[in-house]
Design a protein around this motif. Structure first.
Motif, PDB file in Angstrom:
ATOM      1  N   THR A  49     -34.451  46.271   3.159  1.00 54.87           N
ATOM      2  CA  THR A  49     -33.663  45.366   2.323  1.00 54.87           C
ATOM      3  C   THR A  49     -32.590  46.134   1.566  1.00 54.87           C
ATOM      4  N   ALA A  50     -31.676  45.385   0.972  1.00 55.96           N
ATOM      5  CA  ALA A  50     -30.623  46.015   0.173  1.00 55.96           C
ATOM      6  C   ALA A  50     -31.227  46.812  -0.981  1.00 55.96           C
ATOM      7  N   PRO A 157     -34.272  44.134 -14.794  1.00 50.33           N
ATOM      8  CA  PRO A 157     -33.941  43.772 -13.417  1.00 50.33           C
ATOM      9  C   PRO A 157     -32.737  44.569 -12.932  1.00 50.33           C
ATOM     10  N   ASN A 158     -32.614  44.688 -11.626  1.00 50.84           N
ATOM     11  CA  ASN A 158     -31.478  45.377 -11.026  1.00 50.84           C
ATOM     12  C   ASN A 158     -30.559  44.440 -10.268  1.00 50.84           C
ATOM     13  N   ILE A 159     -31.107  43.333  -9.816  1.00 55.11           N
ATOM     14  CA  ILE A 159     -30.333  42.406  -8.996  1.00 55.11           C
ATOM     15  C   ILE A 159     -30.527  40.985  -9.499  1.00 55.11           C
ATOM     16  N   GLY A 160     -29.723  40.084  -8.963  1.00 56.24           N
ATOM     17  CA  GLY A 160     -29.941  38.667  -9.145  1.00 56.24           C
ATOM     18  C   GLY A 160     -30.426  38.069  -7.832  1.00 56.24           C
ATOM     19  N   GLU A 161     -30.846  36.827  -7.872  1.00 55.69           N
ATOM     20  CA  GLU A 161     -31.327  36.139  -6.687  1.00 55.69           C
ATOM     21  C   GLU A 161     -30.860  34.691  -6.723  1.00 55.69           C
ATOM     22  N   TYR A 162     -30.582  34.145  -5.565  1.00 58.71           N
ATOM     23  CA  TYR A 162     -30.482  32.701  -5.463  1.00 58.71           C
ATOM     24  C   TYR A 162     -30.902  32.272  -4.067  1.00 58.71           C
ATOM     25  N   VAL A 163     -31.367  31.041  -3.993  1.00 56.17           N
ATOM     26  CA  VAL A 163     -31.966  30.523  -2.764  1.00 56.17           C
ATOM     27  C   VAL A 163     -30.942  29.709  -1.993  1.00 56.17           C
ATOM     28  N   MET A 164     -30.939  29.894  -0.678  1.00 60.55           N
ATOM     29  CA  MET A 164     -29.966  29.218   0.169  1.00 60.55           C
ATOM     30  C   MET A 164     -30.610  28.850   1.494  1.00 60.55           C
ATOM     31  N   PHE A 165     -29.847  28.160   2.314  1.00 56.17           N
ATOM     32  CA  PHE A 165     -30.252  27.874   3.680  1.00 56.17           C
ATOM     33  C   PHE A 165     -29.392  28.730   4.607  1.00 56.17           C
ATOM     34  N   TYR A 166     -30.024  29.729   5.232  1.00 54.17           N
ATOM     35  CA  TYR A 166     -29.358  30.442   6.321  1.00 54.17           C
ATOM     36  C   TYR A 166     -29.357  29.496   7.522  1.00 54.17           C
ATOM     37  N   TYR A 167     -28.272  29.453   8.262  1.00 52.85           N
ATOM     38  CA  TYR A 167     -28.264  28.538   9.401  1.00 52.85           C
ATOM     39  C   TYR A 167     -27.674  29.182  10.647  1.00 52.85           C
ATOM     40  N   GLY A 354     -24.881  46.224  -3.534  1.00 50.75           N
ATOM     41  CA  GLY A 354     -23.912  45.152  -3.356  1.00 50.75           C
ATOM     42  C   GLY A 354     -23.333  45.111  -1.954  1.00 50.75           C
ATOM     43  N   ASN A 355     -23.039  46.255  -1.388  1.00 51.63           N
ATOM     44  CA  ASN A 355     -22.461  46.304  -0.046  1.00 51.63           C
ATOM     45  C   ASN A 355     -23.471  45.940   1.032  1.00 51.63           C
ATOM     46  N   LYS A 356     -24.758  45.952   0.681  1.00 52.68           N
ATOM     47  CA  LYS A 356     -25.801  45.528   1.614  1.00 52.68           C
ATOM     48  C   LYS A 356     -26.186  44.062   1.410  1.00 52.68           C
ATOM     49  N   ALA A 362     -25.267  44.886 -12.033  1.00 51.12           N
ATOM     50  CA  ALA A 362     -24.240  45.719 -12.666  1.00 51.12           C
ATOM     51  C   ALA A 362     -23.269  46.305 -11.646  1.00 51.12           C
ATOM     52  N   GLY A 363     -23.114  45.664 -10.522  1.00 53.67           N
ATOM     53  CA  GLY A 363     -22.198  46.144  -9.502  1.00 53.67           C
ATOM     54  C   GLY A 363     -20.809  45.559  -9.666  1.00 53.67           C
ATOM     55  N   ASP A 364     -19.883  46.060  -8.889  1.00 45.46           N
ATOM     56  CA  ASP A 364     -18.500  45.590  -8.902  1.00 45.46           C
ATOM     57  C   ASP A 364     -18.216  44.898  -7.566  1.00 45.46           C
ATOM     58  N   PRO A 365     -18.096  43.554  -7.545  1.00 44.71           N
ATOM     59  CA  PRO A 365     -17.844  42.848  -6.286  1.00 44.71           C
ATOM     60  C   PRO A 365     -16.596  43.347  -5.556  1.00 44.71           C
ATOM     61  N   ALA A 366     -15.652  43.914  -6.297  1.00 40.85           N
ATOM     62  CA  ALA A 366     -14.420  44.391  -5.669  1.00 40.85           C
ATOM     63  C   ALA A 366     -14.670  45.571  -4.733  1.00 40.85           C
ATOM     64  N   THR A 367     -15.817  46.246  -4.890  1.00 39.48           N
ATOM     65  CA  THR A 367     -16.122  47.384  -4.027  1.00 39.48           C
ATOM     66  C   THR A 367     -16.762  46.951  -2.712  1.00 39.48           C
ATOM     67  N   ILE A 368     -17.078  45.676  -2.568  1.00 37.79           N
ATOM     68  CA  ILE A 368     -17.746  45.181  -1.361  1.00 37.79           C
ATOM     69  C   ILE A 368     -16.721  45.022  -0.245  1.00 37.79           C
TER      70      ILE A 368
END
Length: 439
Positions: A49-50, A157-167, A354-356, A362-368
């Motif tokens: 995992t990431a 915590p180090n990350i956030g989480e949210y639930v989705m439907f992979y399709y 974040g890149n994974k 605490a990451g920077d989305p701009a680095t993704i």
């Protein structure tokens, strides 16, 4: 790094075997003094995992900083930790830092029983509260009764989480689905089309041990129909929660309909979340309900075009901060534990996560670099800033996860109906709440 070995915690007796990765390193300038004992990290993230990949980089950074410290990095399972944490932390052979489940039912109990050290002083010293803010901090703090939302910090915590439907895009195309649904009604039309084309819409699971998918389907429906106050009253044991009315009744009745219509498949009682994921990856179902924990795996293993969406038309979406790093009260190397937590929140580790696709706090989305991962992360930021996350349903009272999973299995088997579940849910929750807050 040595080869993987197996080790069982003596304090946990017959509690879970853990896969131990022994890492030799040691202590450099600026590091805390080693008490003479091995610095032990206990966690339960899959190395693919990431987060798991982030921890490996954190280990390298920790070793560089502390070249004289022997590190024992151990991996257990989520269920083993949840079920055996009290036994483990009450013994004399405890890890120095560990990952634990948030919520009143788990982390709150460990904090209230004095098994975890408060981290409020370290939060101020390291500025962790500048990185972990808003709803992401809700389950990092617990009062003297173990109730979340106030009191001392006990976890980071180090990350956030949210639930989705992979399709599976190919299955959607085969069923003639050319546009994603934007409302719950449209979502049901999509699933009817999938059934008509011979496809199971949602890969799910309902084992009483790690059969989380059905619980997430159910609570996603409840969340979709709830407002902020209704969820907060339920989650933080404030106000009154009537499970026989409002979004609880409507969401549970809708869940019953989805079971009856075959939207979530059949014969789910013996399936775990791992089997649900495998079924999706094998093309046996069009969608998988899960959070970002499987994003990296699906990216790597899916042999088809895929994407994701959150529950269409939902008021709130399942999600929260990730699991927590905490320091046992009996830990020998607490200064090193604080340094470990600080490293996991460092830009290098956070941006790697974040890149994974790991949704770093605490990451920077701009680095993704990957556009899909960047959009995935931006959706997390949207949900966080709009305060539209409904957390996870097992947090409020002790024993809730086992109770809910048992009820999900019974409903999936046809041995329980919506009305019966809601009645039992009310009783279990009210009894747990009374014990927590003294009502």
């Amino acid at each position: 790094m040595t080869r993987k070995t197996l080790r069982t915690y003596a304090a946990a007796a017959a509690a879970a075997s853990v896969a131990a990765i022994a890492l030799s390193a040691c202590a450099g300038p600026g590091g805390g003094e080693n008490s003479g004992e091995t610095f032990t990290i206990l966690q339960y993230e899959n190395p693919d995992t990431a987060q798991g990949q982030g921890w490996q980089r954190a280990l390298e950074l920790f070793q560089e900083k502390h070249p004289d410290v022997e590190v024992d990095f151990q991996t257990t399972s989520f269920d083993a930790m949840r079920q055996n944490a009290k036994i483990l932390l009450s013994g004399n052979d405890v890890p120095d830092v560990l990952e634990f489940n948030k919520g009143n039912a788990d982390g709150g109990q460990l904090a209230a029983q004095g098994l975890l050290d408060p981290l409020t002083e370290q939060v101020e010293q390291f500025g962790w509260d500048e990185k972990v803010t808003g709803s992401m901090a809700s389950f990092a703090r617990y009062d003297e009764n173990g109730n979340a939302g106030s009191g001392d910090w006990y976890g980071i915590p180090n990350i956030g989480e949210y639930v989705m439907f992979y399709y599976n895009k190919e299955i959607f195309e085969d069923a003639g689905i050319t546009e994603l649904p934007t409302t719950l009604d449209e979502f049901e039309v999509v699933m009817d089309k999938l059934l008509a084309a011979g496809h199971t819409p949602i890969s799910s699971s309902a084992s009483s041990s790690q059969g989380f998918n059905q619980m997430w389907v159910w609570y996603s429906l409840v969340s979709a129909m709830s407002d902020r106050q209704q969820i907060d009253d339920f989650m933080f044991l404030t106000g009154e929660t009537d499970f026989t009315a409002g979004p609880w009744a409507a969401g549970t009745e809708k869940f019953q309909e989805w079971i009856d219509k075959g939207y979530v498949g059949e014969n789910l009682a013996g399936l775990s979340f791992e089997q649900a994921t495998v079924n999706f990856l094998q093309g046996d179902a069009a969608m998988l309900i899960w959070n970002n924990g499987e994003f990296a795996r699906i990216s790597q293993d899916a042999q088809f075009e895929w994407d994701y969406f959150t529950m269409p038309g939902a008021n709130l979406t399942m999600g929260s901060s990730g699991h927590l790093w905490g320091v046992p009260a009996k830990a020998d190397n607490k200064d090193l534990a604080y340094d470990w937590i600080e490293i996991t929140l460092s830009p290098e580790v956070q941006n790697l996560i974040g890149n994974k696709g790991g949704l770093p706090i605490a990451g920077d989305p701009a680095t993704i670099e990957d556009e899909r991962i960047q959009a995935f992360t931006e959706r997390f930021v949207e949900l966080s800033e709009a305060d539209e996350m409904s957390f996870y349903p097992d947090y409020p009272v002790p024993g809730f996860l086992d109770f809910i999973q048992g009820q999900m299995q019974a409903m999936s088997n046809g041995n329980q109906d919506a009305a019966g579940y809601l009645d039992e849910l009310q009783t279990f929750y009210d009894d747990g709440k009374a014990a927590q807050v003294g009502d």
